[in-house]
Scaffold this motif. Structure first.
Motif, mmCIF file in Angstrom:
data_model
loop_
_atom_site.group_PDB
_atom_site.id
_atom_site.type_symbol
_atom_site.label_atom_id
_atom_site.label_comp_id
_atom_site.label_asym_id
_atom_site.label_seq_id
_atom_site.Cartn_x
_atom_site.Cartn_y
_atom_site.Cartn_z
ATOM 1 N N VAL A 53 0.769 -1.113 0.113
ATOM 2 C CA VAL A 53 -0.138 0.091 0.172
ATOM 3 C C VAL A 53 0.938 0.978 0.216
ATOM 4 C CG1 VAL A 53 -1.723 -0.840 1.509
ATOM 5 C CG2 VAL A 53 -0.012 0.216 2.474
ATOM 6 N N GLY A 54 2.305 1.230 0.324
ATOM 7 C CA GLY A 54 3.289 2.300 -0.376
ATOM 8 C C GLY A 54 3.742 2.484 0.833
ATOM 9 N N LYS A 55 4.191 1.898 2.073
ATOM 10 C CA LYS A 55 4.356 2.226 3.451
ATOM 11 C C LYS A 55 5.824 2.369 3.219
ATOM 12 C CE LYS A 55 3.560 -1.605 6.009
ATOM 13 N NZ LYS A 55 2.514 -2.146 4.766
ATOM 14 N N THR A 56 6.469 2.139 2.598
ATOM 15 C CA THR A 56 8.034 1.924 2.634
ATOM 16 C C THR A 56 8.708 2.910 2.003
ATOM 17 O OG1 THR A 56 8.445 -0.785 2.620
ATOM 18 C CG2 THR A 56 10.228 0.404 2.243
ATOM 19 N N THR A 57 7.543 2.567 0.243
ATOM 20 C CA THR A 57 7.913 4.573 -0.373
ATOM 21 C C THR A 57 7.130 5.634 0.556
ATOM 22 O OG1 THR A 57 7.370 2.844 -2.509
ATOM 23 C CG2 THR A 57 7.080 5.494 -2.545
#
Length: 295
Positions: A53-57
């Protein structure tokens, strides 16, 4: 004062405010002033039990933009996949990791801190060893507070600490929520991602009641938004209806530049500084500062 002339059913001279993807008028958040002093850090956990879902980004890009604005930032890779470390171009082989700190085999938190290519942005890395942490910690006294004790040593060195959580609601994530002052929820604009947000918010409420009374929801960040699809627009509309002002004004669009930047091992703000995605994360940093989530 002369009355405004009515033309075409509208008051002449009045502009209709532009509306963003969330249905609210678009706001401009000011560029923050540089800080004269640093610390103590506000700790923010980036959580969502759904993967991809885009946590690391978001951890990488938000950390880099806050560093651009003069904040001293520490990012914690708290996922056994080690994507945060890889996304910042750090090879974790033979490095001290967050796993060593959690188990107490290394006592000095500062010895695990690695400088990244981005000025003012540091990392505590992780690798697959972290997957064994929950088994080792389950019988520890006050096992939910181990990360809090680890971060206490470095809290005064930074303005903000961002924790990139693994996609689960297990003991590691509970540790992150117990250590954090706030939680930021990246939410992919897709139906199945939406279903789990209520459960995550409920988990945050339980942590607040039982372990960490000071934790607050800093916001829900819509990610991977594609305005061309009706599905994405409907999901975002439902999120705003359900969570109101907890949904941030900033919306992160979908773009191939994110995986390209990850492969290069640098934040998108360095890989493509003029790209709209880079500006979106700068807006996110300014919005969080305006909300008081970051100094």
């Amino acid at each position: 004062m002369a009355a405004k002339k009515i033309e075409g059913g509208e008051l002449s001279g009045l502009e209709t405010p532009k509306v963003g993807p969330t249905g609210r008028p678009i706001r401009s958040f000011p560029v923050p002033e540089q800080l004269g002093t640093h610390g103590p850090a506000r700790i923010i956990a980036l959580c969502n039990q759904k993967g991809g879902v885009g946590k690391t980004t978001t951890t990488i890009s938000l950390g880099a933009t806050l560093a651009e604005y003069g904040r001293k930032v520490l990012v914690i890779d708290f996922d056994p996949q080690g994507a945060l470390s890889a996304g910042l171009g750090i090879n974790t082989h033979e490095l001290t990791t967050i796993y060593d700190l959690l188990l107490g085999t290394v006592k000095d938190t500062r010895s695990a801190v690695v400088a990244t290519h981005v000025p003012n942005l540091d990392l505590i890395p992780a690798n697959i060893d972290l997957s064994a942490a929950e088994v080792h910690l389950v019988n520890e006294v006050a096992r939910e507070q181990i990360l809090s004790r680890v971060l206490r040593q470095v809290a005064n060195d930074y303005d903000v600490i961002l924790i990139d959580c693994q996609p689960s609601l297990g003991l590691l994530t509970i540790n992150a929520l117990t250590a954090a002052h706030g939680v930021l929820i990246p939410l992919e604009c897709e139906f199945f991602a939406l279903r789990g947000v209520a459960l995550l918010v409920e988990t945050v409420d339980k942590v607040r009641d039982r372990l960490n009374p000071s934790i607050k929801l800093d916001g829900i960040l819509p990610t991977m938004y594609d305005s061309r699809t009706l599905h994405a627009r409907e999901v975002l509309e439902r999120v705003v209806e359900a969570f109101g002002d907890d949904v941030l004004d900033t919306v992160i669009g979908r773009t191939v530049k994110f995986p390209d930047a990850s492969i290069s091992g640098i934040p998108i703000t360095s890989y493509a500084p003029e790209h709209p995605a880079s500006e979106a994360y700068r807006q996110l940093a300014r919005e969080l500062i305006s909300r008081g989530a970051v100094a």
